[in-house]
Design a protein around this motif. Structure first.
Motif, mmCIF file in Angstrom:
data_model
loop_
_atom_site.group_PDB
_atom_site.id
_atom_site.type_symbol
_atom_site.label_atom_id
_atom_site.label_comp_id
_atom_site.label_asym_id
_atom_site.label_seq_id
_atom_site.Cartn_x
_atom_site.Cartn_y
_atom_site.Cartn_z
ATOM 1 N N VAL A 1 0.538 -11.814 3.061
ATOM 2 C CA VAL A 1 1.487 -11.322 2.074
ATOM 3 C C VAL A 1 1.229 -9.850 1.746
ATOM 4 O O VAL A 1 2.164 -9.079 1.490
ATOM 5 N N GLU A 2 -0.046 -9.417 1.792
ATOM 6 C CA GLU A 2 -0.333 -7.991 1.606
ATOM 7 C C GLU A 2 0.242 -7.180 2.767
ATOM 8 O O GLU A 2 0.747 -6.068 2.574
ATOM 9 N N LEU A 3 0.193 -7.740 3.982
ATOM 10 C CA LEU A 3 0.809 -7.074 5.128
ATOM 11 C C LEU A 3 2.322 -6.996 4.948
ATOM 12 O O LEU A 3 2.940 -5.968 5.266
ATOM 13 N N PHE A 4 2.902 -8.057 4.408
ATOM 14 C CA PHE A 4 4.344 -8.054 4.140
ATOM 15 C C PHE A 4 4.706 -6.897 3.203
ATOM 16 O O PHE A 4 5.660 -6.154 3.466
ATOM 17 N N PHE A 5 3.940 -6.727 2.126
ATOM 18 C CA PHE A 5 4.258 -5.665 1.173
ATOM 19 C C PHE A 5 3.901 -4.289 1.720
ATOM 20 O O PHE A 5 4.508 -3.286 1.318
ATOM 21 N N LEU A 6 2.953 -4.212 2.648
ATOM 22 C CA LEU A 6 2.729 -2.954 3.354
ATOM 23 C C LEU A 6 3.994 -2.562 4.109
ATOM 24 O O LEU A 6 4.393 -1.386 4.127
ATOM 25 N N GLN A 7 4.657 -3.527 4.710
ATOM 26 C CA GLN A 7 5.896 -3.255 5.432
ATOM 27 C C GLN A 7 7.018 -2.867 4.477
ATOM 28 O O GLN A 7 7.838 -2.004 4.793
ATOM 29 N N VAL A 8 7.052 -3.500 3.324
ATOM 30 C CA VAL A 8 8.068 -3.144 2.326
ATOM 31 C C VAL A 8 7.883 -1.690 1.877
ATOM 32 O O VAL A 8 8.846 -0.928 1.756
ATOM 33 N N GLN A 9 6.627 -1.279 1.654
ATOM 34 C CA GLN A 9 6.356 0.076 1.181
ATOM 35 C C GLN A 9 6.508 1.102 2.305
ATOM 36 O O GLN A 9 6.859 2.256 2.054
ATOM 37 N N GLY A 10 6.210 0.725 3.540
ATOM 38 C CA GLY A 10 6.416 1.613 4.671
ATOM 39 C C GLY A 10 5.228 2.469 5.065
ATOM 40 O O GLY A 10 5.273 3.149 6.087
ATOM 41 N N PRO B 1 14.067 -11.624 7.843
ATOM 42 C CA PRO B 1 13.911 -11.429 9.293
ATOM 43 C C PRO B 1 13.478 -10.022 9.682
ATOM 44 O O PRO B 1 13.021 -9.802 10.801
ATOM 45 N N SER B 2 13.606 -9.059 8.764
ATOM 46 C CA SER B 2 13.248 -7.675 9.069
ATOM 47 C C SER B 2 11.740 -7.532 9.239
ATOM 48 O O SER B 2 10.960 -8.169 8.529
ATOM 49 N N TYR B 3 11.337 -6.676 10.176
ATOM 50 C CA TYR B 3 9.918 -6.475 10.462
ATOM 51 C C TYR B 3 9.675 -5.004 10.758
ATOM 52 O O TYR B 3 10.409 -4.389 11.545
ATOM 53 N N VAL B 4 8.652 -4.432 10.132
ATOM 54 C CA VAL B 4 8.363 -3.001 10.258
ATOM 55 C C VAL B 4 7.161 -2.776 11.170
ATOM 56 O O VAL B 4 6.155 -3.483 11.066
ATOM 57 N N PHE B 5 7.287 -1.776 12.043
ATOM 58 C CA PHE B 5 6.196 -1.361 12.915
ATOM 59 C C PHE B 5 5.604 -0.049 12.400
ATOM 60 O O PHE B 5 6.292 0.729 11.725
ATOM 61 N N PHE B 6 4.334 0.194 12.750
ATOM 62 C CA PHE B 6 3.620 1.337 12.194
ATOM 63 C C PHE B 6 3.055 2.253 13.279
ATOM 64 O O PHE B 6 2.998 1.894 14.455
ATOM 65 N N LYS B 7 2.655 3.420 12.840
ATOM 66 C CA LYS B 7 1.877 4.324 13.674
ATOM 67 C C LYS B 7 0.721 4.850 12.832
ATOM 68 O O LYS B 7 0.840 4.987 11.609
ATOM 69 N N GLU B 8 -0.383 5.134 13.490
ATOM 70 C CA GLU B 8 -1.557 5.613 12.780
ATOM 71 C C GLU B 8 -1.399 7.103 12.486
ATOM 72 O O GLU B 8 -1.041 7.891 13.359
ATOM 73 N N ARG B 9 -1.648 7.483 11.242
ATOM 74 C CA ARG B 9 -1.545 8.885 10.808
ATOM 75 C C ARG B 9 -2.948 9.503 10.846
ATOM 76 O O ARG B 9 -3.610 9.644 9.819
ATOM 77 N N LYS B 10 -3.386 9.908 12.023
ATOM 78 C CA LYS B 10 -4.762 10.359 12.196
ATOM 79 C C LYS B 10 -5.033 11.714 11.542
ATOM 80 O O LYS B 10 -6.164 12.017 11.192
ATOM 81 N N ARG B 11 -4.024 12.544 11.397
ATOM 82 C CA ARG B 11 -4.219 13.886 10.845
ATOM 83 C C ARG B 11 -3.983 13.963 9.344
ATOM 84 O O ARG B 11 -4.132 15.031 8.742
ATOM 85 N N LEU B 12 -3.620 12.867 8.735
ATOM 86 C CA LEU B 12 -3.314 12.859 7.309
ATOM 87 C C LEU B 12 -4.606 12.800 6.498
ATOM 88 O O LEU B 12 -5.398 11.866 6.636
ATOM 89 N N LYS B 13 -4.816 13.801 5.657
ATOM 90 C CA LYS B 13 -6.035 13.882 4.853
ATOM 91 C C LYS B 13 -6.096 12.738 3.837
ATOM 92 O O LYS B 13 -5.071 12.272 3.351
ATOM 93 N N ALA B 14 -7.311 12.348 3.509
ATOM 94 C CA ALA B 14 -7.498 11.254 2.554
ATOM 95 C C ALA B 14 -6.922 11.596 1.189
ATOM 96 O O ALA B 14 -6.467 10.718 0.450
ATOM 97 N N SER B 15 -6.939 12.876 0.831
ATOM 98 C CA SER B 15 -6.465 13.296 -0.487
ATOM 99 C C SER B 15 -4.945 13.426 -0.557
ATOM 100 O O SER B 15 -4.380 13.560 -1.640
ATOM 101 N N ALA B 16 -4.288 13.405 0.597
ATOM 102 C CA ALA B 16 -2.836 13.612 0.631
ATOM 103 C C ALA B 16 -2.090 12.306 0.415
ATOM 104 O O ALA B 16 -2.587 11.213 0.722
ATOM 105 N N GLY B 17 -0.886 12.418 -0.117
ATOM 106 C CA GLY B 17 -0.038 11.251 -0.281
ATOM 107 C C GLY B 17 0.547 10.828 1.052
ATOM 108 O O GLY B 17 0.431 11.536 2.060
ATOM 109 N N PRO B 18 1.191 9.665 1.109
ATOM 110 C CA PRO B 18 1.821 9.215 2.351
ATOM 111 C C PRO B 18 2.969 10.134 2.748
ATOM 112 O O PRO B 18 3.476 10.913 1.941
ATOM 113 N N ILE B 19 3.367 10.035 4.011
ATOM 114 C CA ILE B 19 4.439 10.875 4.531
ATOM 115 C C ILE B 19 5.789 10.274 4.172
ATOM 116 O O ILE B 19 6.039 9.085 4.399
#
Length: 347
Positions: free
Chosen positions: A158-167, A233-251
Motif C-alpha cells: 500500500v505504501e508502494l501504491f501511494f508512492l505511485q499516486v504521489q509520483g 487499474p492505473s499503474y505508474v513506472f519510475f526512473k531513478e533520479r541519481k543526480r537529485l541532491k538529498a536536500s532538493a525537493g522532487p522534480i
C-alpha cells in the motif's frame, strides 16, 4: 472555442478565456485588484519570488521571458508582483477543491527478500507499442516478472501504491543509503480512486476517508486490501533520479525541484505552468499564500483545482492526506496579458 488543450501558452489561454467568457458553459475570467486578495499584505512574497525564479525561464509564452528577466533584478518581491502582474480569477462549472500531496519515504532493498518483495518497476520498453498496457492486477500477478525492470523492492504494497499516486519519492535501502525515484510513465489506464471505492462499498463515508485510513484498513484486511488496490487499474513506472541532491525537493512537471508549501499542481489547460497563483484555501487550516504552478497530476482537472505540495516524509503525508478543502485560487498574469483579456471580455 474551448479552453481544454491550450496547454503551456499564456497568450492562448487569454484568447480561449475571452472567447468563452460569453458562453454559459465555458470558463469565466475576471480581473481583480490586489486589494481583493485575502491576506495578500501579510504574505512573505520574497519566498514566492525565489520559487518563481526557479522555473520562470521555462514558462512558455512570448510575454514571459521579459517578466522573468525583470524578476531577477527585483529587491522588493511584493512590489514586483504588483507592478508587473494582475490577479485573474478563472472559474468553470466545477466547484473549487484543494488537496495535498507529498514525497513519500519507503524502506527498500536492491534485491528481493522475504521482507522486501514488492517491486518498484522502471518503464518497460514495449509500453510504447502496447496501449493500454497491463493493468495493475496483471502486473501485481507477475506480468513483468523476470524482465530486469526492478529499480528496488519495498516492504509494503500500500505504501508502494501511494508512492505511485504521489509520483515521486525516496527509498531508504538496507545499507543505509537513499535513492530518489521519479515518475517515468504509466500503463495507459485511467486512475480510479480507491478511497471512493471504499465509500462505494459502504466501508466509510466520504468524509472519513484519508490516506492513513486507507493504509490502516488495507493492513487490517490484507486479502480485501489487495482487491481494493487492484480496483485502480492505473499503474505508474519510475526512473531513478541519481543526480537529485538529498536536500532538493522532487522534480515537478517543469523538470525542476518543487518547494514545500510554495509549489502547487494545477490543470495546465487553465493555468500556465510556472505562473504565480494566489491560494485562498479554507478548511481547518486556512491558507493564504502566493504559490507557483510547477506541477500537474492526472486527478488535477479544472480551473479551480489545485494540489498543494506539503513536503517529504510521514508527517507531511499525514497533513497532505487530510486536505480536501474549498476556497479559491487566483492566477497572476503578466499585466499585458491581463489587459488583453479585459479588452476582449468587454467586446
Amino acid at each position: 472555442m474551448t479552453l481544454r488543450g491550450l496547454v503551456g501558452t499564456a497568450f492562448a489561454v487569454v484568447l480561449a478565456l475571452s472567447a468563452s467568457a460569453q458562453s454559459e458553459d465555458g470558463p469565466m475570467a475576471r480581473i481583480l485588484s490586489f486589494s481583493d486578495l485575502l491576506g495578500w499584505e501579510s504574505d512573505t512574497h520574497q519566498d514566492a519570488l525565489e520559487v518563481f525564479l526557479n522555473t520562470c525561464d521555462r514558462i512558455k509564452g512570448r510575454e514571459w521571458p521579459q517578466v522573468c528577466a525583470l524578476a531577477q533584478q527585483q529587491s522588493n518581491a511584493k512590489t514586483f508582483f504588483e507592478l508587473f502582474f494582475r490577479p485573474v480569477l478563472i472559474e468553470d462549472t466545477a466547484p473549487p477543491l484543494f488537496t495535498g500531496y507529498f514525497e513519500p519515504e519507503l524502506s527498500g532493498s536492491r534485491v528481493r527478500t522475504p521482507t522486501y518483495r514488492h517491486p518498484v518497476y522502471a518503464m518497460p520498453r514495449d509500453r510504447a507499442v502496447r496501449s493500454p498496457y497491463f493493468t495493475r492486477q496483471d502486473i501485481g500477478q507477475g506480468a513483468l516478472s523476470n524482465r530486469g525492470l526492478e529499480i528496488a523492492w519495498v516492504d509494503n504494497a500500500v505504501e508502494l501504491f501511494f508512492l505511485q499516486v504521489q509520483g515521486s519519492g525516496r527509498i531508504k535501502l538496507t545499507n543505509g543509503t537513499t535513492i530518489r525515484v521519479g515518475y517515468a510513465g504509466h500503463n495507459g489506464h485511467n486512475y480510479s480512486s480507491i478511497g471512493q471505492e471504499l465509500v462505494r462499498r459502504g466501508v466509510y463515508t466520504e468524509h472519513q476517508v484519508s490516506a492513513q485510513v486507507i493504509k490502516n484498513w488495507v493492513k487490517r484486511n490484507p486479502i480485501e486490501g489487495q482487491s481494493l488496490l487492484y480496483s485502480n487499474p492505473s499503474y505508474v513506472f519510475f526512473k531513478e533520479r541519481k543526480r537529485l541532491k538529498a536536500s532538493a525537493g522532487p522534480i515537478g512537471a517543469m523538470s525542476r525541484s518543487i518547494t514545500p508549501m510554495r509549489s502547487i499542481a494545477v490543470d495546465p489547460g487553465f493555468v500556465t505552468l510556472g505562473a504565480p497563483v494566489w491560494v485562498e484555501k479554507d478548511g481547518q487550516a486556512p491558507l493564504r499564500r502566493l504559490m507557483i504552478a510547477q506541477d500537474t497530476g492526472s486527478a488535477i482537472k479544472g480551473a479551480q483545482r489545485a494540489d498543494i505540495f506539503y513536503g517529504t516524509g510521514d508527517q507531511a503525508g499525514d497533513v497532505a492526506g487530510r486536505i480536501r478543502d474549498t476556497g479559491r485560487m487566483i492566477v497572476l498574469m503578466p499585466i499585458q496579458l491581463a489587459y488583453g483579456l479585459e479588452e476582449k471580455s468587454e467586446q
